[in-house]
Design a protein around this motif. Structure first.
Motif, PDB file in Angstrom:
ATOM      1  N   ALA A 169      49.840   5.665  42.086  1.00  0.00           N
ATOM      2  CA  ALA A 169      50.323   4.812  41.000  1.00  0.00           C
ATOM      3  C   ALA A 169      49.211   3.852  40.604  1.00  0.00           C
ATOM      4  O   ALA A 169      48.196   3.742  41.301  1.00  0.00           O
ATOM      5  CB  ALA A 169      51.547   4.024  41.460  1.00  0.00           C
ATOM      6  N   GLU A 170      49.426   3.162  39.507  1.00  0.00           N
ATOM      7  CA  GLU A 170      48.461   2.146  39.097  1.00  0.00           C
ATOM      8  C   GLU A 170      48.557   0.950  40.034  1.00  0.00           C
ATOM      9  O   GLU A 170      49.646   0.582  40.482  1.00  0.00           O
ATOM     10  CB  GLU A 170      48.754   1.693  37.664  1.00  0.00           C
ATOM     11  N   LEU A 171      47.407   0.366  40.317  1.00  0.00           N
ATOM     12  CA  LEU A 171      47.344  -0.820  41.158  1.00  0.00           C
ATOM     13  C   LEU A 171      46.530  -1.884  40.441  1.00  0.00           C
ATOM     14  O   LEU A 171      45.553  -1.568  39.752  1.00  0.00           O
ATOM     15  CB  LEU A 171      46.682  -0.494  42.498  1.00  0.00           C
ATOM     16  N   SER A 172      46.897  -3.137  40.631  1.00  0.00           N
ATOM     17  CA  SER A 172      46.138  -4.225  40.008  1.00  0.00           C
ATOM     18  C   SER A 172      44.841  -4.454  40.772  1.00  0.00           C
ATOM     19  O   SER A 172      44.733  -4.118  41.959  1.00  0.00           O
ATOM     20  CB  SER A 172      46.962  -5.509  39.997  1.00  0.00           C
ATOM     21  N   CYS A 173      43.885  -5.046  40.096  1.00  0.00           N
ATOM     22  CA  CYS A 173      42.611  -5.365  40.760  1.00  0.00           C
ATOM     23  C   CYS A 173      42.837  -6.257  41.974  1.00  0.00           C
ATOM     24  O   CYS A 173      42.163  -6.105  42.992  1.00  0.00           O
ATOM     25  CB  CYS A 173      41.662  -6.056  39.780  1.00  0.00           C
ATOM     26  N   SER A 174      43.804  -7.177  41.875  1.00  0.00           N
ATOM     27  CA  SER A 174      44.049  -8.108  42.980  1.00  0.00           C
ATOM     28  C   SER A 174      44.642  -7.417  44.210  1.00  0.00           C
ATOM     29  O   SER A 174      44.639  -7.984  45.301  1.00  0.00           O
ATOM     30  CB  SER A 174      44.963  -9.241  42.524  1.00  0.00           C
ATOM     31  N   HIS A 175      45.124  -6.192  44.055  1.00  0.00           N
ATOM     32  CA  HIS A 175      45.655  -5.431  45.193  1.00  0.00           C
ATOM     33  C   HIS A 175      44.558  -5.113  46.206  1.00  0.00           C
ATOM     34  O   HIS A 175      44.812  -5.046  47.410  1.00  0.00           O
ATOM     35  CB  HIS A 175      46.299  -4.127  44.707  1.00  0.00           C
ATOM     36  N   PHE A 176      43.339  -4.918  45.726  1.00  0.00           N
ATOM     37  CA  PHE A 176      42.238  -4.453  46.564  1.00  0.00           C
ATOM     38  C   PHE A 176      41.588  -5.623  47.281  1.00  0.00           C
ATOM     39  O   PHE A 176      41.205  -6.604  46.673  1.00  0.00           O
ATOM     40  CB  PHE A 176      41.205  -3.712  45.711  1.00  0.00           C
ATOM     41  N   ASP A 177      41.469  -5.500  48.591  1.00  0.00           N
ATOM     42  CA  ASP A 177      40.847  -6.530  49.419  1.00  0.00           C
ATOM     43  C   ASP A 177      39.494  -5.998  49.880  1.00  0.00           C
ATOM     44  O   ASP A 177      39.370  -5.469  50.989  1.00  0.00           O
ATOM     45  CB  ASP A 177      41.760  -6.866  50.602  1.00  0.00           C
ATOM     46  N   LEU A 178      38.512  -6.115  49.008  1.00  0.00           N
ATOM     47  CA  LEU A 178      37.181  -5.583  49.316  1.00  0.00           C
ATOM     48  C   LEU A 178      36.309  -6.682  49.907  1.00  0.00           C
ATOM     49  O   LEU A 178      36.387  -7.839  49.478  1.00  0.00           O
ATOM     50  CB  LEU A 178      36.530  -5.030  48.045  1.00  0.00           C
ATOM     51  N   PRO A 179      35.441  -6.337  50.860  1.00  0.00           N
ATOM     52  CA  PRO A 179      34.582  -7.332  51.507  1.00  0.00           C
ATOM     53  C   PRO A 179      33.333  -7.645  50.683  1.00  0.00           C
ATOM     54  O   PRO A 179      32.212  -7.664  51.203  1.00  0.00           O
ATOM     55  CB  PRO A 179      34.229  -6.654  52.834  1.00  0.00           C
ATOM     56  N   VAL A 180      33.535  -7.881  49.378  1.00  0.00           N
ATOM     57  CA  VAL A 180      32.437  -8.222  48.478  1.00  0.00           C
ATOM     58  C   VAL A 180      32.904  -9.334  47.544  1.00  0.00           C
ATOM     59  O   VAL A 180      34.101  -9.633  47.481  1.00  0.00           O
ATOM     60  CB  VAL A 180      31.962  -6.990  47.656  1.00  0.00           C
ATOM     61  N   THR A 181      31.980  -9.929  46.815  1.00  0.00           N
ATOM     62  CA  THR A 181      32.332 -11.015  45.904  1.00  0.00           C
ATOM     63  C   THR A 181      33.173 -10.485  44.742  1.00  0.00           C
ATOM     64  O   THR A 181      33.189  -9.281  44.468  1.00  0.00           O
ATOM     65  CB  THR A 181      31.074 -11.685  45.331  1.00  0.00           C
ATOM     66  N   LYS A 182      33.828 -11.412  44.062  1.00  0.00           N
ATOM     67  CA  LYS A 182      34.664 -11.029  42.914  1.00  0.00           C
ATOM     68  C   LYS A 182      33.812 -10.364  41.833  1.00  0.00           C
ATOM     69  O   LYS A 182      34.236  -9.379  41.230  1.00  0.00           O
ATOM     70  CB  LYS A 182      35.384 -12.250  42.355  1.00  0.00           C
ATOM     71  N   SER A 183      32.606 -10.884  41.600  1.00  0.00           N
ATOM     72  CA  SER A 183      31.751 -10.286  40.568  1.00  0.00           C
ATOM     73  C   SER A 183      31.313  -8.875  40.952  1.00  0.00           C
ATOM     74  O   SER A 183      31.222  -7.990  40.097  1.00  0.00           O
ATOM     75  CB  SER A 183      30.538 -11.174  40.277  1.00  0.00           C
ATOM     76  N   THR A 184      31.080  -8.634  42.231  1.00  0.00           N
ATOM     77  CA  THR A 184      30.711  -7.292  42.687  1.00  0.00           C
ATOM     78  C   THR A 184      31.906  -6.347  42.571  1.00  0.00           C
ATOM     79  O   THR A 184      31.757  -5.191  42.164  1.00  0.00           O
ATOM     80  CB  THR A 184      30.186  -7.337  44.137  1.00  0.00           C
ATOM     81  N   THR A 185      33.095  -6.851  42.892  1.00  0.00           N
ATOM     82  CA  THR A 185      34.304  -6.050  42.731  1.00  0.00           C
ATOM     83  C   THR A 185      34.473  -5.653  41.268  1.00  0.00           C
ATOM     84  O   THR A 185      34.742  -4.485  40.956  1.00  0.00           O
ATOM     85  CB  THR A 185      35.538  -6.826  43.229  1.00  0.00           C
ATOM     86  N   THR A 186      34.289  -6.605  40.363  1.00  0.00           N
ATOM     87  CA  THR A 186      34.378  -6.337  38.923  1.00  0.00           C
ATOM     88  C   THR A 186      33.377  -5.261  38.518  1.00  0.00           C
ATOM     89  O   THR A 186      33.703  -4.355  37.742  1.00  0.00           O
ATOM     90  CB  THR A 186      34.137  -7.632  38.126  1.00  0.00           C
ATOM     91  N   HIS A 187      32.165  -5.345  39.043  1.00  0.00           N
ATOM     92  CA  HIS A 187      31.133  -4.343  38.757  1.00  0.00           C
ATOM     93  C   HIS A 187      31.599  -2.958  39.206  1.00  0.00           C
ATOM     94  O   HIS A 187      31.454  -1.977  38.465  1.00  0.00           O
ATOM     95  CB  HIS A 187      29.819  -4.715  39.448  1.00  0.00           C
ATOM     96  N   HIS A 188      32.157  -2.857  40.407  1.00  0.00           N
ATOM     97  CA  HIS A 188      32.604  -1.560  40.920  1.00  0.00           C
ATOM     98  C   HIS A 188      33.690  -0.960  40.036  1.00  0.00           C
ATOM     99  O   HIS A 188      33.655   0.233  39.720  1.00  0.00           O
ATOM    100  CB  HIS A 188      33.096  -1.688  42.361  1.00  0.00           C
TER     101      HIS A 188
END
Length: 117
Positions: free
Chosen positions: A45-64
């Protein structure tokens, strides 16, 4: 009864015919992006960006997320203030039959082998 707000903030996505194999492979070559795709595939299903708990900065997450969207691997749409992410499974399967499932299976086997779940 009121209708939900419709966002006019559309994000650019490649058309199905513009999706290139080398772009998809590049997008999936990064461990964080592969992790995002694995989570989306598992959720189905679709998931929001905030669902993902990645060990990187918010700007790096946005880049990915941007790399995944621009390569055609995911589709992003706004629902209210949330940016929702969904796999473009049908497009990828039509263009590259079996590729996504093979990559997801290989990633799962690697995670099991390395104990990184």
């Amino acid at each position: 009864m009121t209708s939900p707000a419709v966002s006019t903030r559309a994000l650019p996505h490649p058309e199905r015919g513009e999706i290139r194999l080398e772009g998809v492979l590049h997008a999936l070559s990064d461990p964080m992006r592969l992790r995002i795709v694995r989570e989306l595939a598992a959720a189905g299903a679709e998931l929001s960006c905030s669902h993902f708990d990645l060990p990187v900065t918010k700007s790096t997450t946005t880049h990915h997320f941007r790399v995944l969207r621009e390569s055609g691997v995911i589709r992003q749409i706004y629902q209210g203030t949330a940016k929702m992410n969904g796999l473009r499974r049908e497009a990828l399967e039509d263009l590259f039959p079996g590729l996504l499932d093979a990559l997801l299976a290989a990633a799962a086997r690697q995670a099991d082998r390395l104990g990184s779940g």
